[in-house]
Motif scaffolding. Structure first.
Motif, mmCIF file in Angstrom:
data_model
loop_
_atom_site.group_PDB
_atom_site.id
_atom_site.type_symbol
_atom_site.label_atom_id
_atom_site.label_comp_id
_atom_site.label_asym_id
_atom_site.label_seq_id
_atom_site.Cartn_x
_atom_site.Cartn_y
_atom_site.Cartn_z
ATOM 1 N N ALA A 194 -52.836 -38.434 7.569
ATOM 2 C CA ALA A 194 -52.916 -38.922 6.184
ATOM 3 C C ALA A 194 -54.081 -38.300 5.414
ATOM 4 O O ALA A 194 -55.157 -38.063 5.960
ATOM 5 C CB ALA A 194 -53.033 -40.438 6.168
ATOM 6 N N ASP A 195 -53.849 -38.067 4.123
ATOM 7 C CA ASP A 195 -54.895 -37.615 3.206
ATOM 8 C C ASP A 195 -55.471 -38.788 2.420
ATOM 9 O O ASP A 195 -56.641 -38.789 2.048
ATOM 10 C CB ASP A 195 -54.325 -36.602 2.210
ATOM 11 C CG ASP A 195 -53.595 -35.463 2.890
ATOM 12 O OD1 ASP A 195 -54.273 -34.679 3.572
ATOM 13 O OD2 ASP A 195 -52.361 -35.371 2.756
ATOM 14 N N HIS A 196 -54.622 -39.780 2.169
ATOM 15 C CA HIS A 196 -54.979 -40.931 1.339
ATOM 16 C C HIS A 196 -54.534 -42.184 2.074
ATOM 17 O O HIS A 196 -53.583 -42.159 2.850
ATOM 18 C CB HIS A 196 -54.263 -40.829 -0.017
ATOM 19 C CG HIS A 196 -54.795 -41.773 -1.048
ATOM 20 N ND1 HIS A 196 -55.835 -41.444 -1.893
ATOM 21 C CD2 HIS A 196 -54.438 -43.045 -1.379
ATOM 22 C CE1 HIS A 196 -56.089 -42.455 -2.704
ATOM 23 N NE2 HIS A 196 -55.254 -43.449 -2.409
ATOM 24 N N LEU A 197 -55.232 -43.299 1.842
ATOM 25 C CA LEU A 197 -54.906 -44.546 2.527
ATOM 26 C C LEU A 197 -54.717 -45.692 1.543
ATOM 27 O O LEU A 197 -55.477 -45.835 0.580
ATOM 28 C CB LEU A 197 -56.026 -44.942 3.499
ATOM 29 C CG LEU A 197 -56.229 -44.065 4.739
ATOM 30 C CD1 LEU A 197 -57.415 -44.587 5.549
ATOM 31 C CD2 LEU A 197 -54.983 -44.029 5.604
ATOM 32 N N VAL A 198 -53.697 -46.491 1.803
ATOM 33 C CA VAL A 198 -53.526 -47.786 1.149
ATOM 34 C C VAL A 198 -53.582 -48.823 2.271
ATOM 35 O O VAL A 198 -52.802 -48.762 3.219
ATOM 36 C CB VAL A 198 -52.182 -47.877 0.402
ATOM 37 C CG1 VAL A 198 -51.952 -49.300 -0.101
ATOM 38 C CG2 VAL A 198 -52.149 -46.896 -0.757
ATOM 39 N N VAL A 199 -54.537 -49.737 2.179
ATOM 40 C CA VAL A 199 -54.742 -50.740 3.228
ATOM 41 C C VAL A 199 -54.535 -52.124 2.634
ATOM 42 O O VAL A 199 -55.098 -52.450 1.581
ATOM 43 C CB VAL A 199 -56.159 -50.639 3.836
ATOM 44 C CG1 VAL A 199 -56.305 -51.614 5.005
ATOM 45 C CG2 VAL A 199 -56.440 -49.212 4.295
ATOM 46 N N ILE A 200 -53.710 -52.940 3.318
ATOM 47 C CA ILE A 200 -53.495 -54.308 2.868
ATOM 48 C C ILE A 200 -53.820 -55.280 4.002
ATOM 49 O O ILE A 200 -53.790 -54.922 5.180
ATOM 50 C CB ILE A 200 -52.055 -54.543 2.350
ATOM 51 C CG1 ILE A 200 -51.025 -54.377 3.476
ATOM 52 C CG2 ILE A 200 -51.744 -53.615 1.199
ATOM 53 C CD1 ILE A 200 -49.611 -54.757 3.054
ATOM 54 N N GLY A 201 -54.130 -56.503 3.633
ATOM 55 C CA GLY A 201 -54.392 -57.569 4.590
ATOM 56 C C GLY A 201 -53.933 -58.886 3.998
ATOM 57 O O GLY A 201 -54.259 -59.185 2.844
ATOM 58 N N GLN A 202 -53.126 -59.630 4.758
ATOM 59 C CA GLN A 202 -52.560 -60.884 4.272
ATOM 60 C C GLN A 202 -51.880 -60.697 2.918
ATOM 61 O O GLN A 202 -51.976 -61.532 2.025
ATOM 62 C CB GLN A 202 -53.643 -61.968 4.203
ATOM 63 C CG GLN A 202 -54.207 -62.315 5.570
ATOM 64 C CD GLN A 202 -55.281 -63.382 5.524
ATOM 65 O OE1 GLN A 202 -55.838 -63.684 4.465
ATOM 66 N NE2 GLN A 202 -55.571 -63.973 6.673
#
Length: 317
Positions: A194-202
């Motif tokens: 990956a070059d870019h990240l989208v991180v989610i939680g709950q």
């Protein structure tokens, strides 16, 4: 391009996805991360119109999925490795998809060859291993030669050669200017892809940033330095206002300073250095740091104790 704006999904009182807003852009591989139960799969299903959002909006190149004509030519997706009918061959599974989306038959042969399934094209899907099922799912995603690709856990069941292949494939698709959106729990693989990240939680957005910036913001960086003149080096660092701690193998670890500054300081005092290397925590460590409060299921380390230590919820059979 995939655009989410205020995307929300509730199941009764449970909020699976909570007001997500982000954009997945073309030309790069965007990783989609989150603990189990974070809402990643639900988000992907809403992108494809398989689940309807409670609130908010999601668009694919400016259009809702259900309004796309020949959707496989716009977006290809792998959500489940066992998406094919077990009694249908790999060839006929893809042929059915092609014919229902106005895709030439020759494309079936092209994608079978691309994923390495030509030799088993006439075999029924029920006999496929998990890795072969993954390859067939990827072939289906590629079938319409779409500008947008979305993969949910694409390396599941793949051997090392297969993992290298899918990594190279995703990078090459992004290099062609396509939008590539991939979810995975394998942090080491995501760090390479990956070059870019989208991180989610709950269900909530925790980060939307580049890989390098994500690691820098959410983990420790330090300088590792080793010298045969260790005690003198400690004195020089202390005089320079730098605190160093022992790493346990004879080296010193310096937080909050650049390797260049430490090297210049050592050079001014004619100190011999056998090692001077900047260190950065891994993506996994940065991810664990950011999502620590968002993990839904916590397991205890170490072996389980005897039943009487398991709590009142345990009962003998």
């Amino acid at each position: 391009m995939i655009e989410l704006e205020g995307l929300t999904k509730r199941y009764g009182e449970k909020v699976a996805v909570d007001d997500l807003t982000f954009t997945v852009r073309p030309g790069i591989v965007t990783g989609f991360l989150g603990p189990n139960g974070a809402g990643k799969s639900t988000t992907m299903r809403m992108i494809l119109g398989l689940d309807h959002p409670t609130a908010g909006d999601v668009r694919i190149d400016g259009t809702h999925y259900d309004r796309l004509k020949d959707p496989l030519t716009y977006i290809g997706a792998l959500l489940e490795a066992k998406g094919a009918h077990p009694g249908r061959s790999a060839y006929h599974h893809l042929l059915c998809l092609a014919q229902s989306n106005g895709i030439p038959t020759r494309r079936v042969h092209e994608v079978l060859d691309a994923v390495g399934l030509t030799a088993v094209a006439r075999k029924k899907a029920k006999g496929f291993s998990l890795g072969m099922g993954q390859r067939l799912g990827i072939a289906a995603a590629l079938l319409g030669d779409p500008r947008i690709l979305m993969f949910d856990e694409p390396v599941n069941g793949l051997d090392p050669e297969g993992i290298h292949w899918i990594r190279t494939l995703m990078k090459s698709l992004a290099a062609q200017g396509r939008t590539v959106f991939v979810s995975s729990h394998l942090m080491s693989e995501m760090a390479l892809t990956a070059d870019h990240l989208v991180v989610i939680g709950q269900g909530r957005l925790l980060a939307d940033t580049s890989m390098a910036e994500f690691i820098e913001r959410n983990s420790r960086s330090w300088v590792r330095v080793r010298s045969p003149q260790r005690e003198r080096l400690l004195d020089v660092l202390h005089q320079g206002g730098i605190t160093a701690v022992e790493s346990g193998d004879g080296a010193l670890e310096v937080d909050g300073s650049k390797a260049e500054y430490v090297g210049e300081l050592a050079a001014r005092h004619r100190l011999v250095l056998h090692e001077l290397s900047p260190q950065q925590a891994s993506l996994e460590e940065a991810f664990m740091q950011l999502t620590a409060e968002s993990v839904e299921y916590h397991a205890h380390t170490g072996p389980p104790g005897p039943p009487q230590q398991w709590g009142d919820g345990w009962k003998r059979g």
